[in-house]
Design a protein around this motif. Structure first.
Motif, PDB file in Angstrom:
ATOM      1  N   TYR A   1      29.423 122.824   3.503  1.00 48.52           N
ATOM      2  CA  TYR A   1      28.442 123.011   4.763  1.00 48.52           C
ATOM      3  C   TYR A   1      27.197 121.780   4.628  1.00 48.52           C
ATOM      4  N   ALA A   2      26.446 121.899   5.781  1.00 52.92           N
ATOM      5  CA  ALA A   2      25.315 120.840   5.860  1.00 52.92           C
ATOM      6  C   ALA A   2      24.280 121.869   6.313  1.00 52.92           C
ATOM      7  N   LEU A   3      23.175 121.985   5.695  1.00 55.46           N
ATOM      8  CA  LEU A   3      21.964 122.601   6.341  1.00 55.46           C
ATOM      9  C   LEU A   3      21.043 121.681   6.779  1.00 55.46           C
ATOM     10  N   VAL A   4      20.559 121.939   8.084  1.00 55.09           N
ATOM     11  CA  VAL A   4      19.509 121.071   8.765  1.00 55.09           C
ATOM     12  C   VAL A   4      18.466 121.638   8.900  1.00 55.09           C
ATOM     13  N   GLU A   5      17.266 121.121   8.453  1.00 57.67           N
ATOM     14  CA  GLU A   5      15.759 121.594   8.939  1.00 57.67           C
ATOM     15  C   GLU A   5      15.022 120.742   9.050  1.00 57.67           C
ATOM     16  N   ALA A   6      14.076 120.949  10.220  1.00 58.62           N
ATOM     17  CA  ALA A   6      13.452 120.170  11.085  1.00 58.62           C
ATOM     18  C   ALA A   6      12.048 119.800  10.449  1.00 58.62           C
ATOM     19  N   GLU A   7      11.467 120.781   9.446  1.00 60.97           N
ATOM     20  CA  GLU A   7      10.444 120.485   8.863  1.00 60.97           C
ATOM     21  C   GLU A   7      10.838 119.900   7.287  1.00 60.97           C
ATOM     22  N   ARG A   8       9.768 119.576   6.443  1.00 60.22           N
ATOM     23  CA  ARG A   8       9.858 118.706   5.361  1.00 60.22           C
ATOM     24  C   ARG A   8       9.945 119.870   4.243  1.00 60.22           C
ATOM     25  N   PHE A   9       9.763 120.911   4.377  1.00 64.05           N
ATOM     26  CA  PHE A   9      10.072 122.350   3.403  1.00 64.05           C
ATOM     27  C   PHE A   9      11.068 123.208   3.726  1.00 64.05           C
ATOM     28  N   LEU A  10      11.258 124.001   2.790  1.00 63.25           N
ATOM     29  CA  LEU A  10      12.386 125.006   3.131  1.00 63.25           C
ATOM     30  C   LEU A  10      11.463 126.301   3.115  1.00 63.25           C
TER      31      LEU A  10
END
Length: 253
Positions: free
Chosen positions: A29-38
């Motif tokens: 899978y690939a997880l994509v997050e717009a912010e720099r933190f989770l």
């Protein structure tokens, strides 16, 4: 990432949990997050000796999956229940803090006296909430928002003073947009089985107190805040599968 068949958009607690479930099954899978933190809306800070939660501050014991996940990640010893000596919940309304009436089970009043004496609701609001005892149950399996459900059973004041700050607040969302069946399906069952949420709560057996043990807690958190859950999940995921500071603009087939 172009050959990955599963993309998880958003690195909040839901996205991280989905990635963790796929990771355990060996599914790429690939997880994509717009912010720099989770972590999404989960924000934990320490300031002047206090631990502050900027988003959700606890996990609901009625939904044991969160507690089970924490224990699976090795955080079982870090779980802390509600302090039995400070169990009061306050709602900010009209510039004042109003204590949630004793016996209020989330949005359902179960004790008449404390509810009638409460300053949180006006007398017309209290009378409208009391109509739950006579309003017919809604039949069918169709879903509705938390706001629509509470408005139908208890009236508008219940939405403004309980639905948004309390029920929707638990999920860091908006009462008009959150699904009732996805968040509080038990309320729908009580309505359909007993015709009234109040009657349903009255007929629900309470767990018997155990000698020498504090009463069961409705909420749990972690000693270092809910960010501990985010951090523990992130440590279980390979860095090459996580893309931060990368916003998704559209999804196409």
């Amino acid at each position: 990432m172009t050959n990955t068949r599963i993309a998880i958009i958003g690195g909040g607690i839901s996205g991280l949990s989905a990635a963790y479930a796929l990771q355990k099954r060996g599914i790429p899978y690939a997880l994509v997050e717009a912010e720099r933190f989770l972590g999404g809306v989960i924000r934990t800070e320490r300031r002047d000796g206090f631990l502050l939660e900027g988003g959700p501050d606890s996990m609901l014991a009625q939904k044991p999956e969160g507690l089970a996940l924490a224990r699976e990640l090795g955080l079982g010893e870090r779980l802390v229940p509600t302090n039995p000596d400070h169990r009061a919940v306050y709602i900010l309304h009209g510039g004042r803090l109003h204590a949630l009436p004793d016996g209020m089970m989330l949005a359902v009043p179960t004790k008449v006296g404390p509810f009638l004496r409460s300053s949180l609701f006006s007398w017309p609001g209290k009378l409208r909430m009391g109509l739950d005892l006579v309003i017919p149950a809604r039949r069918g399996d169709g879903d509705e928002s938390i706001a629509r459900f509470l408005r139908r059973r208890f009236g508008r004041q219940a939405v403004d003073r309980l639905g948004d700050p309390l029920l929707a607040g638990i999920h860091s969302g908006e009462a008009e947009r959150l699904s009732m069946l996805a968040t509080f399906p038990r309320f729908r069952r009580l309505e359909q089985e007993h015709g009234s949420l109040v009657r349903g709560m009255w007929k629900t057996p309470r767990p018997a107190p155990q000698p020498g043990k504090p009463p069961a807690s409705a909420f749990y958190s972690l000693r270092g805040g809910l960010c501990e859950l985010v951090d523990a999940l992130a440590l279980r995921l390979p860095r090459q599968a996580i893309w931060t500071r990368l916003a998704v603009r559209r999804v196409t087939r």
